[in-house]
Motif scaffolding. Structure first.
Motif, PDB file in Angstrom:
ATOM      1  N   GLN A  56       0.817  -1.212   0.000  1.00 35.31           N
ATOM      2  CA  GLN A  56       0.000   0.000   0.000  1.00 35.31           C
ATOM      3  C   GLN A  56       0.852   1.264   0.000  1.00 35.31           C
ATOM      4  O   GLN A  56       0.341   2.378   0.083  1.00 35.31           O
ATOM      5  N   GLY A  57       2.170   1.086  -0.090  1.00 34.26           N
ATOM      6  CA  GLY A  57       3.089   2.214  -0.078  1.00 34.26           C
ATOM      7  C   GLY A  57       3.242   2.858  -1.446  1.00 34.26           C
ATOM      8  O   GLY A  57       2.637   2.434  -2.431  1.00 34.26           O
ATOM      9  N   ILE A  58       4.075   3.880  -1.496  1.00 30.32           N
ATOM     10  CA  ILE A  58       4.336   4.621  -2.724  1.00 30.32           C
ATOM     11  C   ILE A  58       5.697   4.202  -3.273  1.00 30.32           C
ATOM     12  O   ILE A  58       6.696   4.213  -2.551  1.00 30.32           O
ATOM     13  N   VAL A  59       5.726   3.834  -4.551  1.00 33.77           N
ATOM     14  CA  VAL A  59       6.979   3.462  -5.210  1.00 33.77           C
ATOM     15  C   VAL A  59       7.717   4.745  -5.611  1.00 33.77           C
ATOM     16  O   VAL A  59       7.156   5.612  -6.274  1.00 33.77           O
ATOM     17  N   VAL A  60       8.977   4.842  -5.164  1.00 30.55           N
ATOM     18  CA  VAL A  60       9.827   5.991  -5.469  1.00 30.55           C
ATOM     19  C   VAL A  60      11.156   5.446  -5.976  1.00 30.55           C
ATOM     20  O   VAL A  60      11.921   4.864  -5.201  1.00 30.55           O
ATOM     21  N   GLY A  61      11.421   5.597  -7.265  1.00 28.94           N
ATOM     22  CA  GLY A  61      12.654   5.043  -7.834  1.00 28.94           C
ATOM     23  C   GLY A  61      12.651   3.534  -7.673  1.00 28.94           C
ATOM     24  O   GLY A  61      11.739   2.864  -8.140  1.00 28.94           O
ATOM     25  N   GLU A  62      13.664   3.004  -6.971  1.00 25.14           N
ATOM     26  CA  GLU A  62      13.733   1.560  -6.724  1.00 25.14           C
ATOM     27  C   GLU A  62      13.584   1.272  -5.244  1.00 25.14           C
ATOM     28  O   GLU A  62      14.339   0.505  -4.645  1.00 25.14           O
ATOM     29  N   ALA A  63      12.561   1.905  -4.652  1.00 23.02           N
ATOM     30  CA  ALA A  63      12.225   1.696  -3.244  1.00 23.02           C
ATOM     31  C   ALA A  63      10.729   1.918  -3.076  1.00 23.02           C
ATOM     32  O   ALA A  63      10.058   2.465  -3.953  1.00 23.02           O
ATOM     33  N   VAL A  64      10.215   1.467  -1.939  1.00 21.00           N
ATOM     34  CA  VAL A  64       8.815   1.716  -1.595  1.00 21.00           C
ATOM     35  C   VAL A  64       8.793   2.430  -0.251  1.00 21.00           C
ATOM     36  O   VAL A  64       9.595   2.129   0.631  1.00 21.00           O
ATOM     37  N   VAL A  65       7.897   3.402  -0.117  1.00 23.30           N
ATOM     38  CA  VAL A  65       7.735   4.142   1.126  1.00 23.30           C
ATOM     39  C   VAL A  65       6.565   3.518   1.884  1.00 23.30           C
ATOM     40  O   VAL A  65       5.437   3.482   1.374  1.00 23.30           O
ATOM     41  N   CYS A  66       6.831   3.017   3.081  1.00 21.82           N
ATOM     42  CA  CYS A  66       5.792   2.374   3.885  1.00 21.82           C
ATOM     43  C   CYS A  66       4.692   3.390   4.200  1.00 21.82           C
ATOM     44  O   CYS A  66       4.977   4.521   4.599  1.00 21.82           O
ATOM     45  N   PRO A  67       3.424   2.979   4.071  1.00 23.06           N
ATOM     46  CA  PRO A  67       2.324   3.908   4.312  1.00 23.06           C
ATOM     47  C   PRO A  67       2.115   4.273   5.781  1.00 23.06           C
ATOM     48  O   PRO A  67       1.443   5.250   6.077  1.00 23.06           O
ATOM     49  N   LEU A  68       2.692   3.517   6.706  1.00 18.78           N
ATOM     50  CA  LEU A  68       2.461   3.805   8.119  1.00 18.78           C
ATOM     51  C   LEU A  68       3.357   4.901   8.676  1.00 18.78           C
ATOM     52  O   LEU A  68       2.883   5.839   9.310  1.00 18.78           O
ATOM     53  N   HIS A  69       4.656   4.778   8.457  1.00 17.60           N
ATOM     54  CA  HIS A  69       5.586   5.717   9.091  1.00 17.60           C
ATOM     55  C   HIS A  69       6.642   6.274   8.155  1.00 17.60           C
ATOM     56  O   HIS A  69       7.609   6.887   8.601  1.00 17.60           O
TER      57      HIS A  69
END
Length: 105
Positions: A56-69
């Motif tokens: 459910q996170g956001i893909v940024v480049g070659e990583a994902v940002v966790c939606p919680l923190h």
């Protein structure tokens, strides 16, 4: 443990910068991610910080940002980006003729 490859979906089934979940009975689900350049990565769908759903996170480049923190988890190794520390599982995946294959077993 021996790995078998399983076709799990079409590349077109995952929007660019999006994800899809592969359910696993009795184990954490796997999140498949598609980058802007159509690279595909597979991580255990569980942030190492508080267990948030990485799918459910956001893909940024070659990583994902966790939606919680907001932790960033790298696709290459499943590790949290500094200054955060922790790791989630990375799973072998490849794409052939538009079909995404995942190592299972």
């Amino acid at each position: 443990m021996e790995s078998n490859w399983k076709a799990v979906c079409q590349l077109a089934d995952i929007p660019r910068l999006g994800s899809r979940i592969v359910k696993r009975a009795g184990d954490d689900d796997i999140a498949l991610f598609r980058t802007e350049t159509d690279a595909v990565f597979a991580l255990t769908d569980r942030c190492p910080h508080k267990g948030g759903p990485l799918s459910q996170g956001i893909v940024v480049g070659e990583a994902v940002v966790c939606p919680l923190h907001g932790w960033q988890i790298g696709f290459a190794d499943g590790k949290a980006c500094a200054p955060d520390e922790g790791c989630t599982g990375k799973h072998p995946v490849w794409v052939e003729e538009g079909v995404i294959w995942l190592a299972v077993g």
